[in-house]
Scaffold this motif. Structure first.
Motif, PDB file in Angstrom:
ATOM      1  N   VAL A   2      36.938 105.452   5.085  1.00  0.00           N
ATOM      2  CA  VAL A   2      37.152 105.462   6.530  1.00  0.00           C
ATOM      3  C   VAL A   2      38.589 105.076   6.854  1.00  0.00           C
ATOM      4  O   VAL A   2      39.239 105.693   7.706  1.00  0.00           O
ATOM      5  N   ALA A  36      35.606 113.146  11.220  1.00  0.00           N
ATOM      6  CA  ALA A  36      34.849 112.443  10.184  1.00  0.00           C
ATOM      7  C   ALA A  36      33.383 112.783  10.370  1.00  0.00           C
ATOM      8  O   ALA A  36      32.807 112.528  11.426  1.00  0.00           O
ATOM      9  N   LEU A  44      32.633 102.912  10.904  1.00  0.00           N
ATOM     10  CA  LEU A  44      33.350 104.142  11.231  1.00  0.00           C
ATOM     11  C   LEU A  44      33.470 104.301  12.735  1.00  0.00           C
ATOM     12  O   LEU A  44      34.561 104.605  13.255  1.00  0.00           O
ATOM     13  N   CYS A  98      36.977 105.005  15.082  1.00  0.00           N
ATOM     14  CA  CYS A  98      37.319 106.355  15.523  1.00  0.00           C
ATOM     15  C   CYS A  98      37.781 106.347  16.979  1.00  0.00           C
ATOM     16  O   CYS A  98      37.603 105.359  17.701  1.00  0.00           O
TER      17      CYS A  98
END
Length: 357
Positions: free
Chosen positions: A173, A216, A254, A258
């Motif tokens: 990540v 992702a 994650l 983001c």
């Protein structure tokens, strides 16, 4: 008070399983004796989680808890015959065992609308439950249409905001974060319901304006020939960060890193991941195929150009500051209503102690 939760338990990390896991943790943290009958495909050992993989073992285990007077709370989708068989089995009337059920799926209304027999099955299966928890108004309306009394149904999103706790951010990540700006994220599943193709098409549009953009993708099915074919045909393969399947804590890590989380589903219920992103202060873009929490950037389902537009809007405006619901205290109070006299004071004392810690 003793509470038995029945449903899937991670892994895999689906919405129902995550809710069961978080509700179990919430109850244990408040001093409630709570166990889980795990009817999913998991297997990872966890405290007070009992895997049952056959109907015979399920029946035997359930009978023991019912005879001992445990409060039973079933968690299932409600969008297929197997879910209603489970509901019927766990809802058979019995002494000293209050029964609750949460119906999670946004596909439930469509399933019940399919035939009179399905609606009759749902009405009969829910007859033995003290309260029915619907995750949305649409689910409630479908149940009322089956003949389930409206006063028996509570609309409550299957979400425990107090349990959203990101785990350590993985090296993969961090690498994705370092080389992509902006970094978008999407939970993947091989089912077309998850909207992979419209996400890929929108991503291709965004890349023309945002050359550093990356997506992702995490979840099952990201390393299949079908996934690779779709990425190749939409020309987005170089823009993808394939993280595979993540533990739930890693997925939250994650989300916390983001720039925008995207839920491009073609059908949906009250998505846990949408609420998790909003709880973490991350802008969230989701399809308008169902009711979404306040603060979500909505796009027209099945329309990649509108999805790309809303992602740009989310990047420009940032997250909304909106508090998310916590089902834990609500459900604890529901359990209390049918529990032994004197439990009200006990629960209030435990909540006060927990808040003071």
């Amino acid at each position: 008070m003793r509470v038995l939760l029945i449903g899937d338990y991670p892994p895999p990390h689906g919405g129902v399983a995550i809710h069961v896991q978080q509700l179990h943790r919430f109850l244990r943290e408040r001093g409630v004796e709570a166990k889980v009958l795990d009817i999913g495909k998991g297997g990872r050992p966890a405290p007070d989680v009992i895997p049952v993989r056959t109907p015979a073992k399920f029946g035997l285990r359930l009978a023991g808890f019912l005879s001992a007077g445990w409060t039973v709370h079933v968690h299932t989708s409600g969008d297929n015959p197997k879910a209603w068989v489970l509901a019927a089995l766990a809802g058979v009337p019995g002494p000293r065992a209050p029964r609750f059920i949460t119906l999670h799926s946004g596909l439930l209304p469509e399933f019940l609308a399919g035939s009179v027999a399905r609606r009759a099955m749902a009405r009969a299966a829910l007859a033995g439950y003290s309260r029915v928890i619907a995750v949305s108004e649409a689910v409630k309306e479908a149940l009322v249409g089956c003949g389930v009394p409206s006063e028996k149904i509570l609309v409550q999103p299957a979400f425990c905001a107090s349990q959203v706790r990101p785990g350590p951010v993985t090296a993969a990540v961090e690498l994705a974060r370092a080389r992509r700006s902006p970094l978008l994220a999407m939970a993947h599943h091989p089912s077309p319901v998850y909207g992979r193709m419209q996400m890929f098409r929108a991503l291709r549009m965004l890349a023309n304006e945002l050359p550093g953009v990356g997506l992702a993708v995490f979840g099952p099915g990201t390393r299949t020939p079908e996934f690779a074919r779709d990425a190749r045909e939409t020309h987005v393969a170089p823009l993808l960060e394939d993280l595979g399947e993540l533990n739930h804590d890693e997925a939250l890590g994650l989300l916390s890193r983001c720039d925008v989380f995207i839920r491009p589903t073609t059908h949906d219920g009250d998505s846990v991941s949408v609420r998790e992103a909003l709880t973490l202060g991350v802008p969230c873009v989701a399809s308008d195929v169902c009711a979404r929490p306040e603060g979500t950037f909505l796009f027209r389902g099945g329309h990649p150009p509108d999805l790309a537009l809303r992602i740009r809007q989310a990047l420009a405006e940032g997250p909304a500051q909106v508090a998310q619901p916590d089902a834990g205290p609500v459900l604890l109070r529901l359990y209390e209503e049918l529990a032994a006299p004197g439990l009200t004071d006990w629960i209030s004392t435990r909540e006060t102690q927990h808040a003071a810690q």
